[in-house]
Design a protein around this motif. Structure first.
Motif, PDB file in Angstrom:
ATOM      1  N   ALA A 646       0.829  -1.209   0.000  1.00 34.90           N
ATOM      2  CA  ALA A 646       0.000   0.000   0.000  1.00 34.90           C
ATOM      3  C   ALA A 646       0.862   1.256   0.000  1.00 34.90           C
ATOM      4  N   ASN A 649       2.315   1.728  -3.431  1.00 34.33           N
ATOM      5  CA  ASN A 649       1.273   2.210  -4.350  1.00 34.33           C
ATOM      6  C   ASN A 649       1.044   3.712  -4.158  1.00 34.33           C
ATOM      7  N   ARG A 650       1.004   4.104  -2.891  1.00 35.29           N
ATOM      8  CA  ARG A 650       0.782   5.518  -2.582  1.00 35.29           C
ATOM      9  C   ARG A 650       1.922   6.379  -3.112  1.00 35.29           C
ATOM     10  N   ARG A 651       3.153   5.905  -2.944  1.00 35.47           N
ATOM     11  CA  ARG A 651       4.303   6.665  -3.417  1.00 35.47           C
ATOM     12  C   ARG A 651       4.304   6.764  -4.951  1.00 35.47           C
ATOM     13  N   ARG A 653       1.710   6.681  -6.924  1.00 39.59           N
ATOM     14  CA  ARG A 653       0.677   7.620  -7.363  1.00 39.59           C
ATOM     15  C   ARG A 653       1.137   9.064  -7.168  1.00 39.59           C
ATOM     16  N   ARG A 654       1.831   9.300  -6.050  1.00 37.96           N
ATOM     17  CA  ARG A 654       2.307  10.653  -5.769  1.00 37.96           C
ATOM     18  C   ARG A 654       3.363  11.098  -6.780  1.00 37.96           C
TER      19      ARG A 654
END
Length: 657
Positions: A646, A649-651, A653-654
Motif C-alpha cells: 500500500a 502504491n501511494r508513493r 501515485r504521488r
C-alpha cells in the motif's frame, strides 16, 4: 500472458513423467539357503573372517614374515574358493566364485593386509546376502556372564587383560591371540570370534568350546571383543549412539552388530567414531533393542521413556522439569526418526508431531495430572504405530524412492523459485555481470551442505535442537529478506518507476552492495533447504536404501530442472511491469510460508511456547501449523506485506502526478 505460478504448475505436470523412474528401483528377493548348504556357508564365512584378521601375521610390506602362516593363508583361500564353488546354484554365485578366486590371487601376490581384509569382508557380505544363514545370537548376550566364563576358560592363556600373555601361554608353539591389539581387533567381528570359540583352531592350543551353550559362547565372544577399547571409548560411543540416528540405522539389529567389524564401520563414519560405537555396543549389547526394529525402536523407546519421566515429574509438582523432559522426548527421540517416518507414514508423523506439541502445551497450562496421563497414553498408541512403520519389514524400495523424491521437490521448490526469480530479475535488468553472485551463492550453499553431511557423518552428531534451530532461524531470516525484496519489486512494477530506477540507482548499487546481498540471499535460501534434505538422505542411505534413494533424487532433480528451465524461458517474454508484479507476489507468498515454518521449528526446539489451535489444520507445505504463535506470525507477515504494498502504491501515485 502466463504467470510464473502457472508456468511452474505446468512444469510440474510435465515433470510428472519422471515418476516413470520408479522402474529404476530394483526388485530383489532374498533366496533361502538350503539346509545342507548352511554349514558350508558358516564354515566359509569363518575362514574369510580368519583370513581378514590374521593375514598380517603372514605378510608385511609385500614380504612373507611367517612361511607357515602364509601357507595357511593360501590353504584357507583355496578352501574358500572350493567351498563357494560347491554351493547350490544362485544368480550371485558366479560373482562369488570370481571374488573367491580374486582373493586367492591377492594372497598369492602378497597384497597388503588392508586389501585382503576389505576383499574378505566384501566377499563374506556378498555370500551372506546370496545365501542367508542365521549368524546372530537369539537373545541379547550377557556380558557379565561372558566375564565369568573368560576368567574360567580363557584367562590362563589370554590373561585377564586379554593381552595374550597368560601364565600358560609360555611355551605354546602358536602364541594366544592378544585381544587388546587394536589394529587386529578392528578387523575382527564378533561372529568370527564366536565361530572360533565354537570350533577351535586346528594345529593350535585353541580348543573348541562347543560344550558351552550357544548363549554362553556369544557372551564369551562379546566379552573377548571388548578388550581393545577403553572406558573413554565406551562413554563416547554411548553419546554417539544416543544422538546420531544415522549410526543407529547402520546397526539396526544384533546380526549387523556381530557381523560388522570396526574397520568396515570406520570406512563409513570415521575410525575413531566407529571404535567408540563398537566399544559401547560390545559392552552394552542391550542398546540394540531387538532384532525387529533396532535403532529406530531405540529412538521410539527414548520418546516413551522421556514421556513417562515427564509425567512422573509433573505428578510431583515439577512443572519445569516435566516440560524439559517432554521437549527432550521430541528432540532426542522423535526428531531423529522424523525424516524416515515422514517418508513412510507422513500423516502419522504430522499427527505425532502435533500431539507432542499439545502435550508440552498442556504441561504449560498445568492441566490435571490425569488429563496429562491420558494425552501421554494417546501418544504412546501413536508411537506404537510409528514403531511398526519404521520396522525393516515395513519399508521398501518404493517407499525410499518416493521419500527421496518428495523431500527434494518439497524442499527444493522454495529455494528454486527464489533463485530463478533473482536470475530472471538480473536478466531483465541486463546485469549479466551480477549473475555470478547468485550462482556463487547457491553453489556455495551446496558445497556447505556437503561439508555439513561430512561433519554429521564423520565428526559430530547434529542434535535435534540444532536441526530445528537452523531451520527456524534460517526460515525467519529468509522471510525477512524476502519481505523487503517483495515490497521493493512491487514498487518497480510500474514501467516508469523501473526505468527511473535503472537510470538513477541500479548501476551504483550493484557495484557496491547488491551483488553480495544477492549472494547472501541465494546462500541462505538454498542452504536452509539443503541442510534439511541431506539429513534426511543420510538417514535414508543408512537404512540400506541407497539405490532407490538415488533414483528418487535423480528424478526430483529432473523435475526441478524442468521447472527452472520453464520459468527462465517464459519470464523473458513477460513485460517488465508484469514480471515485477508476479515476482513481488511470489516473494510475498514465500514470506508468509517461511514465517510460519520458522516459528514452528523454534517451537519444536523449545524456544517459543506452544498454544494449540484445534480449528486450524496442519499444512506444512504452506507453513500453516495449528498454534497461535505460528498463525499470528503468518498474519503479521501478511499485514506487513499489505502495508508495504500500500505504501509503495501511494508513493507511485504521488510521483506520477
Amino acid at each position: 500472458m502466463s504467470s510464473p505460478f502457472i508456468i511452474a504448475t505446468r512444469a510440474i505436470h510435465a515433470g510428472a513423467a519422471a515418476l516413470l523412474c520408479l522402474l529404476l528401483i530394483p526388485a530383489a528377493q532374498a533366496a533361502s539357503t538350503p539346509p545342507q548348504a548352511a554349514s558350508t556357508v558358516e564354515t566359509t564365512w569363518k575362514l574369510l573372517d580368519y583370513v581378514a584378521v590374521d593375514y598380517d601375521g603372514a605378510v608385511s610390506g609385500g614380504k612373507i614374515v611367517s612361511a607357515s602362516e602364509f601357507a595357511e593363508m593360501n590353504e584357507f583361500t583355496t578352501t574358500i574358493e572350493r567351498q563357494i564353488g560347491a554351493l547350490p546354484a544362485n544368480p550371485a554365485k558366479p560373482d562369488l566364485v570370481r571374488g573367491a578366486k580374486a582373493l586367492h590371487d591377492l594372497v598369492s601376490q602378497k597384497a597388503s593386509g588392508d586389501k585382503i581384509a576389505s576383499s574378505s569382508h566384501a566377499l563374506s557380505a556378498a555370500m551372506l546376502a546370496a545365501y542367508p544363514v542365521p549368524i546372530a545370537p537369539k537373545t541379547v548376550p550377557d556380558v557379565n556372564r561372558g566375564a565369568t566364563l573368560f576368567a574360567q576358560n580363557c584367562a590362563a592363556c589370554h590373561d585377564a587383560t586379554g593381552n595374550g600373555k597368560g601364565p600358560e601361554a609360555t611355551g605354546l608353539s602358536t602364541p594366544p591371540v592378544a585381544f587388546n591389539d587394536l589394529q587386529r581387533a578392528r578387523k575382527r567381528s564378533l561372529a568370527g570370534l564366536e565361530q572360533v570359540i565354537s570350533q577351535g583352531i586346528d594345529g593350535t592350543a585353541m580348543q573348541s568350546f562347543a560344550d558351552l551353550s550357544t548363549a554362553d559362547r556369544w557372551a564369551l565372544a562379546f566379552y573377548a571383543g571388548h578388550f581393545a577399547f577403553s572406558a573413554e571409548d565406551v562413554k563416547k560411543g554411548a553419546a554417539l549412539w544416543k544422538n546420531d540416528v544415522s549410526i543407529r540405522a547402520r546397526i539396526p539389529d544384533l546380526k549387523t552388530l556381530v557381523t560388522t567389524t570396526p574397520a568396515v564401520l570406520g570406512s563409513e563414519i570415521g575410525q575413531d567414531r566407529a571404535d567408540a560405537v563398537i566399544a559401547y555396543l560390545r559392552s552394552n549389547p542391550q542398546a540394540v533393542v531387538d532384532t525387529g526394529s533396532g535403532g529406530m525402536a531405540a529412538s521410539i523407546d527414548i520418546v516413551e521413556g522421556k514421556l513417562d519421566q515427564s509425567l512422573v515429574a509433573y505428578r510431583k509438582g515439577d512443572v519445569p522439569g516435566a516440560k524439559q523432559l517432554a521437549l527432550s522426548a521430541y528432540l532426542d527421540g522423535f526428531e531423529p526418526v522424523e525424516p524416515l517416518l515422514g517418508a513412510s507414514a507422513p500423516d502419522l508423523m504430522s499427527t505425532i508431531e502435533t500431539r507432542m506439541g499439545e502435550y508440552r502445551a498442556a504441561i504449560g497450562r498445568q492441566v490435571p495430572a490425569d488429563t496429562l496421563a491420558e494425552q501421554a497414553g494417546a501418544l504412546k498408541a501413536l508411537l506404537g504405530d510409528a514403531r511398526a512403520a519404521l520396522s525393516p519389514g515395513a519399508s521398501s524400495g518404493t517407499t525410499a524412492f518416493l521419500g527421496a523424491f518428495t523431500i527434494m521437490v518439497r524442499e527444493g521448490l522454495e529455494a528454486l523459485l527464489i533463485v530463478v526469480a533473482m536470475l530472471a530479475f538480473l536478466r531483465k535488468a541486463e546485469r549479466s555481470d551480477a549473475l555470478r553472485y547468485v550462482h556463487g551463492g547457491w553453489i556455495t550453499a551446496l558445497v556447505a551442505g556437503g561439508v555439513t553431511w561430512l561433519l554429521a557423518t564423520f565428526v559430530i552428531g547434529i542434535s535435534g535442537a540444532s536441526r530445528e534451530l537452523t531451520e527456524g532461524f534460517g526460515s525467519l531470516l529468509a522471510a525477512a529478506v524476502l519481505l523487503s525484496v517483495g515490497i521493493w519489486m512491487h514498487g518497480k512494477s510500474n514501467a516508469d518507476q523501473w526505468q527511473r530506477y535503472i537510470r538513477e540507482k541500479l548501476a551504483g548499487a550493484m557495484n557496491r552492495q547488491s551483488g553480495w546481498f544477492l549472494f547472501g540471499l541465494a546462500f541462505v535460501v538454498v542452504y536452509r533447504e539443503v541442510f534439511e534434505t541431506i539429513l534426511f538422505y543420510a538417514a535414508l542411505w543408512a537404512q540400506g536404501s541407497g539405490a532407490a534413494m538415488l533414483a528418487g533424487a535423480a528424478c526430483a532433480a529432473t523435475v526441478l530442472a524442468v521447472i527452472a528451465w520453464a520459468m527462465l524461458r517464459y519470464s523473458r517474454t513477460l513485460p517488465i511491469a508484469t514480471f515485477f508484479r508476479y515476482s513481488a507476489w511470489l516473494m510475498a507468498v514465500l514470506t508468509v510460508i517461511l514465517a510460519g515454518k520458522g516459528i514452528a521449528a523454534l517451537q519444536e526446539a523449545g524456544w517459543v511456547n506452544i498454544a494449540p489451535l484445534d480449528s486450524v489444520p496442519r499444512l506444512s507445505m504452506i507453513g500453516l501449523f495449528p498454534t497461535i504463535q505460528s498463525v499470528a506470525t503468518q498474519l503479521f507477515a501478511a499485514i506487513a506485506i499489505i502495508f508495504g504494498f500500500a505504501m509503495t502504491n501511494r508513493r507511485m501515485r504521488r510521483e506520477a502526478r
